[in-house]
Design an enzyme around this catalytic site. Sequence first.
Site, PDB file in Angstrom:
ATOM      1  N   TYR A 198       0.854  -1.188   0.000  1.00  9.04           N
ATOM      2  CA  TYR A 198       0.000   0.000   0.000  1.00  9.04           C
ATOM      3  C   TYR A 198       0.887   1.233   0.000  1.00  9.04           C
ATOM      4  O   TYR A 198       1.791   1.365   0.830  1.00  9.04           O
ATOM      5  CB  TYR A 198      -0.896  -0.002   1.244  1.00  9.04           C
ATOM      6  CG  TYR A 198      -1.787   1.208   1.373  1.00  9.04           C
ATOM      7  CD1 TYR A 198      -2.923   1.344   0.582  1.00  9.04           C
ATOM      8  CD2 TYR A 198      -1.500   2.213   2.295  1.00  9.04           C
ATOM      9  CE1 TYR A 198      -3.752   2.449   0.700  1.00  9.04           C
ATOM     10  CE2 TYR A 198      -2.321   3.326   2.419  1.00  9.04           C
ATOM     11  CZ  TYR A 198      -3.452   3.433   1.619  1.00  9.04           C
ATOM     12  OH  TYR A 198      -4.261   4.529   1.746  1.00  9.04           O
ATOM     13  N   ASP A 292       9.407   2.448  -0.270  1.00 11.32           N
ATOM     14  CA  ASP A 292       8.407   3.125   0.551  1.00 11.32           C
ATOM     15  C   ASP A 292       8.699   2.763   1.997  1.00 11.32           C
ATOM     16  O   ASP A 292       8.325   1.705   2.483  1.00 11.32           O
ATOM     17  CB  ASP A 292       7.007   2.674   0.134  1.00 11.32           C
ATOM     18  CG  ASP A 292       5.901   3.339   0.949  1.00 11.32           C
ATOM     19  OD1 ASP A 292       6.225   3.997   1.958  1.00 11.32           O
ATOM     20  OD2 ASP A 292       4.723   3.179   0.586  1.00 11.32           O
ATOM     21  N   LYS A 320       5.257   9.122   9.180  1.00 14.11           N
ATOM     22  CA  LYS A 320       5.045   8.594  10.519  1.00 14.11           C
ATOM     23  C   LYS A 320       6.095   9.071  11.518  1.00 14.11           C
ATOM     24  O   LYS A 320       5.965  10.116  12.130  1.00 14.11           O
ATOM     25  CB  LYS A 320       4.957   7.067  10.462  1.00 14.11           C
ATOM     26  CG  LYS A 320       3.791   6.569   9.604  1.00 14.11           C
ATOM     27  CD  LYS A 320       3.619   5.075   9.671  1.00 14.11           C
ATOM     28  CE  LYS A 320       2.551   4.559   8.724  1.00 14.11           C
ATOM     29  NZ  LYS A 320       1.179   4.980   9.038  1.00 14.11           N
TER      30      LYS A 320
END
Length: 480
Positions: A198, A292, A320
């Site tokens: 994702y 990623d 994050k």
Amino acid sequence: MAAVNGVGLSWPSKLTKTQTPKWGFSPSHRRCNPSSSSAATIRMTASVDEKKKTFTLEKSEEAFSKAKELMPGGVNSPVRAFKSVGGQPIIIDSVKGSRMRDIDGNEYIDYVGSWGPAIIGHADDEVLAALAETMKKGTSFGAPCLLENTLAEMVISAVPSIEMVRFVNSGTEACMGVLRLARAFTCRPKIIKFEGCYHGHADPFLVKAGSGVATLGLPDSREFEAATIDTLTAPYNDISAVESLFEEHKGEIAAVILEPVVGNAGFIPPKLEFLAAIRKITKENDALLIFDEVMTGFRLAYGGAQEYFGITPDLTTLGKIIGGGLPVGAYGGRRDIMEMVAPAGPMYQAGTLSGNPLAMTAGIHTLKRLQGQGTYEQLDKITGELTQGILDAGKKTGHAMCGGFIRGMFGFFFADGPVYNFSDAKKSDTEKFGRFYRGMLEEGVYFAPSQFEAGFTSLAHTPEDIQRTIAAAEKVLKQI
């Protein structure tokens, strides 16, 4: 193949009797529990423990019912709605350290960590104090500030692939920017992504995607053919599939993008040779390799998964942890590629709140804490004990389970395993996971409400947290 730094080839000896890679999958049992049935479903309103009889989610239920009238599905991110695990979503009131408390007064040991950012623990006192000082000067400038330079220098010095960095406001935004950059730099249209990975909710990435798309069993973006026609997919850990795509689309592939450790289809680590082979293939075909690292950045090592595995991509996305719990994202990489980003070059990308002083402050002070001696050894120890303890509980109670961990990231499946890709992950008993999840919630343990999401530990988790979680897991596994 580049040297692999810090990759352990076995579980610590005190955690297991077998020599299993700690970032691989350790089985707990080789057959399913024949006694499992729907009659064993854990009820949300009662527990066999006398002190747990007061567990209630009445206020959460009331608040969520109202939320569904105001927001689609009652949430602002789909997996929070508990649709894949059943039961009542909990509405959080406060967090501190390794704990979170809902509006009904229930306290939980948290292994979600705001989906990854809370690596030093929730609401860290030093970070809060720094934010308070920064807020005295303002919350957003819409103009450059010195804090951007500070965090940029820290990121560049830490992450092997990054020579220049651009801050944005989310992981999704970072991946959107890096995709446009890869296409601009190579003058090629196509990308390869992996099933179950994702990279945010932009149309080109929502093809065989993980995270909430997998959790809710939603259709991908294939219906928007114009947006997805240049997205190619392959099973994770399948080198031959990637080679075939490059052969079929010679001179058309701009980049390969992947999670170096999958966290959005559950915890799925790479096979030993996989990342090195992908690096070799992209170089041979003049395509870019994009890691990623929104999840893995600063979590597997200070320099991320690329430091841990010793494989350096061309471009990297982050999020994050680098915002310390505030909205943030970033993409960076080789200087010659990054200099194509406006205003240095022609690839335009902008953001109103990009580089805002609050996110920069929280990121700076979080990364400072991670520089402390023994940080990642501590994460490795507690996460290993947690993961192996849960798998041992599964074996003791007769459940087919497998799982693994790296530093502060872990996961387990209700399946024999091993799990190498999303197809393997989908063999997991998601109904049983739902019963386990609801039971653990009653016992005061909060995991991600999906079989297809990784878990996270923090420096705030204590040995007592880990032992309490393992004991709760054994208790619930016996009940289901």
